[in-house]
Design an enzyme around this catalytic site. Structure first.
Site, PDB file in Angstrom:
ATOM      1  CG  HIS A  69       6.648   3.987  -6.243  1.00 42.18           C
ATOM      2  ND1 HIS A  69       8.184   4.797  -5.837  1.00 42.18           N
ATOM      3  CD2 HIS A  69       6.715   2.795  -6.242  1.00 42.18           C
ATOM      4  CE1 HIS A  69       8.737   3.347  -7.794  1.00 42.18           C
ATOM      5  NE2 HIS A  69       7.406   3.189  -7.254  1.00 42.18           N
ATOM      6  CD  GLU A  70       3.399   0.910  -5.704  1.00 43.45           C
ATOM      7  OE1 GLU A  70       2.855   0.229  -7.231  1.00 43.45           O
ATOM      8  OE2 GLU A  70       4.353   0.303  -6.107  1.00 43.45           O
TER       9      GLU A  70
END
Length: 149
Positions: A69-70
């Site tokens: 996600h990051e």
């Protein structure tokens, strides 16, 4: 599970190469002060910070999802594309890489005290982390009076 700084850096680079086909050349670190999120990307410093509690409590699979996600934020930022949660490019990249949109709540956070309120008119229930003043706030559904359960 104990992961060193160097292992975290290598893990993030491996995930980046496997799912994005690009290396992760910047810095990644654990930030134990993060409380309500699994991680965050700081664009001004090009740093990914990850919450070590997620690795301890939910395991490697969930933690790798947070890393992906990051990395979506990171790679889109580097490419000059929309990297915020509301951007279409971000949502498309999440889908393409199989990254989660949100992380699961921590089991240790679930045990913390919550305050429950019920509308006396329609019966709608509300759970809040903080107490609310029932004389100031009303039901969002029907504007009825709230009662603490």
């Amino acid at each position: 599970m104990n992961v060193s700084q160097q292992e975290l850096q290598q893990w993030t680079d491996q995930v980046s190469r496997r799912f994005f086909g690009k290396p992760y050349i910047d810095y990644v670190e654990f930030n134990p002060r993060l409380r309500t999120t699994g991680g965050r990307y700081i664009p001004s410093r090009r740093i990914i910070q990850l919450n070590p509690k997620y690795l301890r409590e939910l395991g490697e699979e969930e933690f790798e999802g947070i890393i992906k996600h990051e990395l979506c934020h990171y790679h889109l930022h580097i490419e000059g594309k929309g990297f915020n949660h509301r951007d279409r490019t971000f949502k498309d990249l999440l889908r393409k890489t199989g990254s989660p949109r949100f992380c699961k709540p921590l089991p240790s956070e679930k045990d913390k005290q919550h305050h429950t309120y019920k509308c006396s008119t329609c019966g709608q229930k509300y759970t809040r982390k903080k107490k609310i003043n029932v004389s100031r706030f009303v039901c969002g559904k029907c504007k009825g009076k709230l009662k603490k359960l």
